[in-house]
Write a protein that holds these residues in place. Structure first.
Motif, short mmCIF file in Angstrom:
data_model
loop_
_atom_site.label_atom_id
_atom_site.label_comp_id
_atom_site.label_asym_id
_atom_site.label_seq_id
_atom_site.Cartn_x
_atom_site.Cartn_y
_atom_site.Cartn_z
N SER A 50 -0.42 -7.70 6.28
CA SER A 50 1.02 -7.51 6.44
C SER A 50 1.37 -6.03 6.51
O SER A 50 1.26 -5.30 5.52
N PHE A 51 1.82 -5.59 7.69
CA PHE A 51 2.21 -4.19 7.88
C PHE A 51 3.38 -3.82 6.97
O PHE A 51 3.35 -2.78 6.29
N LEU A 52 4.41 -4.67 6.90
CA LEU A 52 5.59 -4.33 6.11
C LEU A 52 5.30 -4.32 4.61
O LEU A 52 5.92 -3.55 3.86
N TRP A 53 4.37 -5.16 4.16
CA TRP A 53 4.01 -5.11 2.75
C TRP A 53 3.42 -3.75 2.40
O TRP A 53 3.78 -3.14 1.39
N LEU A 54 2.54 -3.25 3.27
CA LEU A 54 1.94 -1.94 3.00
C LEU A 54 2.96 -0.82 3.14
O LEU A 54 2.89 0.18 2.43
N MET A 55 3.95 -0.99 4.04
CA MET A 55 4.98 0.03 4.17
C MET A 55 5.79 0.15 2.87
O MET A 55 6.10 1.24 2.41
N ALA A 56 6.10 -0.99 2.28
CA ALA A 56 6.83 -0.97 1.01
C ALA A 56 5.98 -0.33 -0.08
O ALA A 56 6.47 0.44 -0.90
#
Length: 197
Positions: A50-56
């Protein structure tokens, strides 16, 4: 029960997972197209599709020690092997008959699986759970030497999306996101991972 679904950017042969590292680790990996020292093979490393999980988690690549966002393309055979060896980090009663059964499995697990709240573009926690896979020192060589097909720097993309968000251009930010979709799991494997059928 909150939905647990493996979503990822993938094709017939590969799946993309993300990791955030300091430049000291990321730059040699990018230069060599594989993980080399000072990347550690003696402790657990966590990979997330998950790209957005890592962004958070990484603050869009701005937190200390997480300044470089790597997209690691690994073979689907490797990913599936990791999932087949994974044991959840909690004693899910749908997977284990007792806490003792879970403790015994977890004690000997080469791979850990954790379900964390998926994140929105703004970093808010969402109801669906995103998978995170922990590779122990017993299997990390397979990840670094056998499964990894390529390593790309997604830091510029992360910063670009973040700039659009800061300007309030949510639609443009969304257009730039990696195209993640449900990853197919056999029923037996979904059960083992505690994934939503």
């Amino acid at each position: 029960m909150r939905p647990r679904e493996v979503r990822a950017e993938y094709d017939r042969d590969s799946i993309t997972v993300y990791q955030a590292f300091s430049p000291a680790i990321a730059v040699p990996a990018l230069r060599n197209g594989r993980f080399v020292p000072p990347f550690s093979r003696t402790r657990m490393t966590w990979i997330k599709p998950s790209f957005l999980w890592l962004m958070a988690r990484s603050g869009w690549g701005r937190k200390p020690g997480q300044e470089t966002i790597l997209a690691v393309r690994i073979s689907r055979e490797g990913w599936d092997e990791a999932l087949s060896l994974a044991v959840p980090t909690d004693p899910d009663r749908r997977v284990f008959r007792s806490a003792e059964e879970w403790r015994s499995a977890f004690r000997h697990a080469q791979v850990h699986v954790q379900w964390d709240p998926e994140r929105s573009l703004r970093g808010e926690k969402l109801e669906p759970r995103a998978i995170q896979i922990g590779l122990s020192r017993h299997i990390i060589d397979r990840y670094a030497d056998d499964w990894t097909l390529s390593i790309d720097d997604r830091t510029p993309l992360a910063h670009k999306i973040h700039r659009h968000l800061q300007r309030g251009d949510v639609s443009q930010a969304k257009r730039l996101l990696p195209k993640e979709r449900p990853y197919p799991l056999a029923a037996s494997l979904a059960h083992r991972l505690g994934a939503t059928p």
